[in-house]
Design a protein around this motif. Structure first.
Motif, short mmCIF file in Angstrom:
data_model
loop_
_atom_site.label_atom_id
_atom_site.label_comp_id
_atom_site.label_asym_id
_atom_site.label_seq_id
_atom_site.Cartn_x
_atom_site.Cartn_y
_atom_site.Cartn_z
N ILE A 1 13.04 2.62 1.02
CA ILE A 1 14.00 3.73 1.01
C ILE A 1 14.80 3.71 -0.29
O ILE A 1 14.99 4.75 -0.93
N LEU A 2 15.26 2.54 -0.70
CA LEU A 2 16.06 2.44 -1.93
C LEU A 2 15.27 2.82 -3.17
O LEU A 2 15.83 3.35 -4.14
N GLN A 3 13.97 2.55 -3.16
CA GLN A 3 13.13 2.89 -4.31
C GLN A 3 12.61 4.33 -4.24
O GLN A 3 11.80 4.73 -5.07
N ASP A 4 13.04 5.06 -3.24
CA ASP A 4 12.60 6.44 -3.03
C ASP A 4 11.10 6.59 -2.87
O ASP A 4 10.52 7.60 -3.24
N ASN A 5 10.45 5.56 -2.33
CA ASN A 5 9.02 5.66 -2.08
C ASN A 5 8.74 6.47 -0.83
O ASN A 5 7.70 7.08 -0.72
N ASN A 6 9.64 6.42 0.12
CA ASN A 6 9.45 7.15 1.37
C ASN A 6 10.75 7.82 1.76
O ASN A 6 11.83 7.31 1.51
N LYS A 7 10.60 8.94 2.42
CA LYS A 7 11.75 9.68 2.94
C LYS A 7 11.63 9.67 4.46
O LYS A 7 10.58 9.91 5.02
N TRP A 8 12.74 9.38 5.11
CA TRP A 8 12.77 9.43 6.57
C TRP A 8 13.03 10.85 7.00
O TRP A 8 13.90 11.51 6.47
N ARG A 9 12.25 11.30 7.93
CA ARG A 9 12.42 12.66 8.44
C ARG A 9 13.04 12.61 9.82
O ARG A 9 12.73 11.74 10.61
N GLY A 10 13.85 13.63 10.12
CA GLY A 10 14.42 13.80 11.46
C GLY A 10 15.42 12.79 11.73
O GLY A 10 15.83 12.23 12.57
N LEU B 1 0.83 -1.21 0.00
CA LEU B 1 0.00 0.00 0.00
C LEU B 1 0.86 1.25 0.00
O LEU B 1 0.48 2.27 -0.58
N CYS B 2 2.00 1.17 0.63
CA CYS B 2 2.92 2.31 0.69
C CYS B 2 3.43 2.66 -0.71
O CYS B 2 3.65 3.82 -1.02
N ILE B 3 3.63 1.66 -1.54
CA ILE B 3 4.09 1.90 -2.91
C ILE B 3 2.98 2.54 -3.74
O ILE B 3 3.22 3.48 -4.49
#
Length: 126
Positions: free
Chosen positions: A117-126, A60-62
């Motif tokens: 992370i590797l697919q740039d689907n999500n960015k970690w903040r902080g 679902l995240c993708i």
């Protein structure tokens, strides 16, 4: 009433996830239910259920990144799955590892989060 077998629950969440992938409105309604199953504080959670829910949330995240983004901390909490409780006094150091059953959840969490992370689907903040 008797509780639902863990195998049926695990397969049910996979089926629900597939339906959510086809319908964004359903996905939005079910995200809280899916995230609740990853909660570490409940005793009824089976590693197969948690693992399947984690994989569904990853799919679902993708597809719906903006909807699932707020549940990334819950997904990341699976990295500590099953090992946040102290060993009972009856379990010896050489005895069976109580964290072994949840190792599949931790493995899926590492693979899933690193893949996102590797697919740039999500960015970690902080």
């Amino acid at each position: 009433p008797s509780p639902t077998p863990q195998t049926a629950r695990a397969l049910g969440f996979v089926s629900l996830g597939k339906l959510c992938l086809r319908d964004e409105r359903l996905a939005k309604e079910c995200l809280n239910i899916l995230a609740r199953e990853l909660n570490q504080e409940t005793d009824i959670n089976d590693p197969s259920v948690q693992s399947n829910v984690l994989l569904v949330l990853g799919d679902l995240c993708i597809k719906y990144t903006n909807l699932v983004d707020k549940f990334l901390p819950v997904m990341a909490s699976c990295l500590q799955s099953g090992c946040n409780t102290p060993l009972p006094s009856s379990v010896s150091i050489m005895g069976p590892d109580p964290c072994k059953d949840s190792s599949i959840v931790r493995k899926h969490a590492v693979l899933l989060l690193s893949s996102l992370i590797l697919q740039d689907n999500n960015k970690w903040r902080g």
